[in-house]
Design an enzyme around this catalytic site. Sequence first.
Site, PDB file in Angstrom:
ATOM      1  N   HIS A 179       0.819  -1.215   0.000  1.00 21.13           N
ATOM      2  CA  HIS A 179       0.000   0.000   0.000  1.00 21.13           C
ATOM      3  C   HIS A 179       0.853   1.264   0.000  1.00 21.13           C
ATOM      4  O   HIS A 179       0.362   2.348  -0.308  1.00 21.13           O
ATOM      5  CB  HIS A 179      -0.991  -0.006   1.179  1.00 21.13           C
ATOM      6  CG  HIS A 179      -0.396   0.356   2.504  1.00 21.13           C
ATOM      7  ND1 HIS A 179      -0.026  -0.589   3.436  1.00 21.13           N
ATOM      8  CD2 HIS A 179      -0.110   1.552   3.061  1.00 21.13           C
ATOM      9  CE1 HIS A 179       0.445   0.013   4.508  1.00 21.13           C
ATOM     10  NE2 HIS A 179       0.410   1.321   4.316  1.00 21.13           N
ATOM     11  N   ASP A 210      -0.393  -7.547   1.424  1.00 25.66           N
ATOM     12  CA  ASP A 210       0.183  -6.200   1.506  1.00 25.66           C
ATOM     13  C   ASP A 210       1.705  -6.273   1.631  1.00 25.66           C
ATOM     14  O   ASP A 210       2.276  -6.053   2.701  1.00 25.66           O
ATOM     15  CB  ASP A 210      -0.427  -5.448   2.687  1.00 25.66           C
ATOM     16  CG  ASP A 210      -0.052  -3.977   2.713  1.00 25.66           C
ATOM     17  OD1 ASP A 210       0.442  -3.473   1.680  1.00 25.66           O
ATOM     18  OD2 ASP A 210      -0.258  -3.331   3.749  1.00 25.66           O
ATOM     19  N   SER A 255       4.350   2.334   8.192  1.00 25.28           N
ATOM     20  CA  SER A 255       3.957   1.304   7.226  1.00 25.28           C
ATOM     21  C   SER A 255       5.168   0.784   6.465  1.00 25.28           C
ATOM     22  O   SER A 255       6.075   1.538   6.103  1.00 25.28           O
ATOM     23  CB  SER A 255       2.957   1.888   6.222  1.00 25.28           C
ATOM     24  OG  SER A 255       1.722   2.146   6.828  1.00 25.28           O
ATOM     25  N   GLY A 256       5.179  -0.525   6.245  1.00 29.67           N
ATOM     26  CA  GLY A 256       6.291  -1.139   5.528  1.00 29.67           C
ATOM     27  C   GLY A 256       7.463  -1.504   6.400  1.00 29.67           C
ATOM     28  O   GLY A 256       8.361  -2.225   5.975  1.00 29.67           O
TER      29      GLY A 256
END
Length: 266
Positions: free
Chosen positions: A103, A152, A216-217
Amino acid sequence: MTHQKGVNLTDIRVKDAQEFVQVRPSQQGSLEDMWQVRSSCESGRIVALKCSECGLRPGALRVVGGTDAAPGRWPWQVSVRQGSRHRCGGSVLAPSWIVTAAHCVHSYRRLHASGWLVGTGVARGSIEQEAGVPVEKVIYHPLYNGSSLDYDIALMKLRVPLNFSAQLTETLKEALVPLISTRRCNSSCMYEGELTARMLCAGYPQGKIDACQGDSGGPLVCQDDLTWRLVGVVSWGQGCAEPNHPGVYTNVAQLLPWIYRTTEIY
């Protein structure tokens, strides 16, 4: 922004004198005309409602409730950036490969790979002044679903291999969070079946410690004897550090075949 979900009455603590409001759809009349007060809940299901302002929470960027990490403690942590702007975190998979969340990059899939940079050694602070390593190719999982955030995960191939050396960190944060079983995380009190086999939960039922926007990530790691294993990739969650809404991570173990296959092809 509003958020609503159904909760089993048996999953919450109810006082003896608890009253309920039964809401009925109505096209006319006032709000008071749409509901009736009840002494019991015959359906066994109640609705939890929450309203909040859209956008980021002031002061709630990145790890909530964490502490400053010692320099060099997490040498695989990177910053995935567009130019000088930090977008997401990531982890070093190999000298030429970075793993992050799909994402983080899928919304910018029309952006050429050269528009991405990977910053190493600095997590915040003066990272904007760091040159960064250019990206040659961005590959997100072909089954990635932007609505459910299933699968994801994404890989970034660097134009030049990383030169591993002593790491310099500014204010990288770390937080200890326990894993939560998928069965519990999928209960009506938490995420009510939203987790797939490619996801896992970590955090505290009471909240207060969690990843947040900008994380995120990034990596969720677990220690196996003297070795640290990449177990999860920061993916999603309702809010940040909210009670009964722990962080949700991409389950790396479920996607190892795709990682191996992709790094061999490219």
